[in-house]
Design a protein around this motif. Sequence first.
Motif, PDB file in Angstrom:
ATOM      1  N   LYS A  15       0.701  -1.208   0.032  1.00 10.92           N
ATOM      2  CA  LYS A  15      -0.047   0.099  -0.059  1.00 10.92           C
ATOM      3  C   LYS A  15       0.913   1.303   0.030  1.00 10.92           C
ATOM      4  O   LYS A  15       2.149   1.291   0.567  1.00 10.92           O
ATOM      5  N   TYR A  16       0.317   2.203  -0.540  1.00 11.27           N
ATOM      6  CA  TYR A  16       0.842   3.583  -0.449  1.00 11.27           C
ATOM      7  C   TYR A  16       0.159   4.612  -0.644  1.00 11.27           C
ATOM      8  O   TYR A  16      -1.001   4.653  -0.972  1.00 11.27           O
ATOM      9  N   VAL A  17       0.628   6.013  -0.089  1.00  9.14           N
ATOM     10  CA  VAL A  17       0.070   7.163  -0.390  1.00  9.14           C
ATOM     11  C   VAL A  17       0.752   8.083  -1.215  1.00  9.14           C
ATOM     12  O   VAL A  17       1.788   8.132  -1.126  1.00  9.14           O
ATOM     13  N   ASP A  18       0.005   8.574  -1.999  1.00 10.14           N
ATOM     14  CA  ASP A  18       0.717   9.750  -3.200  1.00 10.14           C
ATOM     15  C   ASP A  18       0.909  10.875  -2.398  1.00 10.14           C
ATOM     16  O   ASP A  18       0.060  11.585  -1.810  1.00 10.14           O
ATOM     17  N   MET A  19       2.291  11.711  -2.764  1.00  4.59           N
ATOM     18  CA  MET A  19       2.639  12.756  -2.064  1.00  4.59           C
ATOM     19  C   MET A  19       1.621  14.082  -2.409  1.00  4.59           C
ATOM     20  O   MET A  19       1.600  15.131  -1.753  1.00  4.59           O
ATOM     21  N   ASN A  31       4.600  20.679  -4.471  1.00  2.00           N
ATOM     22  CA  ASN A  31       5.984  20.991  -4.843  1.00  2.00           C
ATOM     23  C   ASN A  31       6.964  21.021  -3.456  1.00  2.00           C
ATOM     24  O   ASN A  31       7.919  20.683  -3.458  1.00  2.00           O
ATOM     25  N   LYS A  32       6.197  21.213  -2.351  1.00  6.06           N
ATOM     26  CA  LYS A  32       7.019  21.204  -1.060  1.00  6.06           C
ATOM     27  C   LYS A  32       7.393  19.894  -0.821  1.00  6.06           C
ATOM     28  O   LYS A  32       8.577  19.625  -0.216  1.00  6.06           O
ATOM     29  N   PHE A  33       6.504  18.891  -1.179  1.00  2.27           N
ATOM     30  CA  PHE A  33       6.935  17.592  -1.007  1.00  2.27           C
ATOM     31  C   PHE A  33       7.528  16.858  -1.932  1.00  2.27           C
ATOM     32  O   PHE A  33       8.542  16.292  -1.860  1.00  2.27           O
ATOM     33  N   GLY A  38      11.758  15.895  -1.815  1.00  2.00           N
ATOM     34  CA  GLY A  38      12.111  15.005  -2.917  1.00  2.00           C
ATOM     35  C   GLY A  38      11.293  13.640  -2.810  1.00  2.00           C
ATOM     36  O   GLY A  38      12.022  12.540  -3.242  1.00  2.00           O
ATOM     37  N   GLN A  39       9.937  13.650  -2.321  1.00  2.00           N
ATOM     38  CA  GLN A  39       9.493  12.356  -2.277  1.00  2.00           C
ATOM     39  C   GLN A  39       8.202  12.428  -3.485  1.00  2.00           C
ATOM     40  O   GLN A  39       7.613  13.446  -3.276  1.00  2.00           O
ATOM     41  N   SER A  40       7.942  11.301  -3.805  1.00  2.00           N
ATOM     42  CA  SER A  40       6.754  10.777  -4.747  1.00  2.00           C
ATOM     43  C   SER A  40       5.653  10.151  -3.985  1.00  2.00           C
ATOM     44  O   SER A  40       4.387  10.483  -4.198  1.00  2.00           O
ATOM     45  N   LYS A  41       5.929   9.176  -3.438  1.00  2.00           N
ATOM     46  CA  LYS A  41       4.994   8.180  -2.950  1.00  2.00           C
ATOM     47  C   LYS A  41       5.507   7.793  -1.599  1.00  2.00           C
ATOM     48  O   LYS A  41       6.689   7.783  -1.530  1.00  2.00           O
TER      49      LYS A  41
END
Length: 387
Positions: A15-19, A31-33, A38-41
């Motif tokens: 499972k994952y959550v999208d940034m 864009n802060k995340f 520098g994270q995507s998921k």
Amino acid sequence: MKVGIDQIGYFTPNKYVDMVDLAHARNQDPNKFLIGIGQSKMSVADATQDAVSMGINATLRYLNKINKSKVGLLIFGTESSVDQSKSGSLFVKSALKLDPSVRAFEVKEACFGLTAGLMIAQDFVRLHPDQTAIVIGSDIARYGLKTAGEVTQGAGSVSLLISSNPRILELNEGHSAYSEDINDFWRPNNSKLAKVDGKYSTQVYLDFFKHTFNDYKEQKNLETKDFAAIVYHLPFTKMGLKANRIAIEGEDEETNARLMDSFTAAKELNANVGNIYTGSLYLSLLSLLENGDLKAGDLTGLFSYGSGAMAEFYSANVVEGYEKQIDKAGDEALLAKRKKLSVDEYERIFSEALEDPKNDVELVSDEDSGKYYFAGIKDDIRQYQAK
């Protein structure tokens, strides 16, 4: 005699959550995340995945490729321990059906744990070249919902097989270590959530990098341009980028381009999994091996950092044919098969996983068949089984 990494396996929950979704839910610019951190998921562990189950699953990625009878040592590095006394390595050893003669124990020093185990394993194999060692780093990074550190959470495990005549990386002798008793990050016994002073921790990380990197180069009579790549502990990818910028400052254009390209290749898996504490450096290494432009003999630097704080810089050389020993397609499939959670689903699963199950309540996993999971507590004893 050459000693080093012969196999690498990794696992992350399904499972994952999208940034972007998380940023919107927290009223933040995505864009802060995506850029600032520098994270995507971010992988999310439900109540059925813990450090032990993930460590088993990571090792199973390569277990059928090795001679289990040669394994003489199993070290479990974690800061997400499931028991105050019993080592997580014993649960893993049982699930993998390793020989009773295998020495098994657990080590802890924040995110430095897997590196500590690797160094012990390296010495073990040098003394016992006919044996191998399994070293696992497995963690769930939790800071809490709606906290400043929320975006730097994650879950996963990396497992290494250390052997003589390794087929992926040959470890070089020597290292540069540096430690201080500081409070940039910690987790009290009565808390399942970590405490962190984010800005302070970042500065300590960078200071420790400069100290160990420069000391290592001086010890070995090396220059920055001698490295084909440098990989970093990545609690979030922007932190490693800052260290990499320090490494290449003042270097020639070719060195700058090479080390920036290698960093880009090395951050891909971490950007899509998140922080896995002890395994973060080695997930970055795996990402470099899968996405970078490496050739036999290339010198690779590795920077390990564990808050509190302990840091080490060491190096290894790439072994010819390493590509045959990694499973890039399998690693890509592991990420692709994850279920995307809504922010509400993520918050519910996160909160549920903080609560220990009651005795004799069996947990049910939705992981793929063959994956190990935490099945609950029976008579105060943790139960693990395969789906």
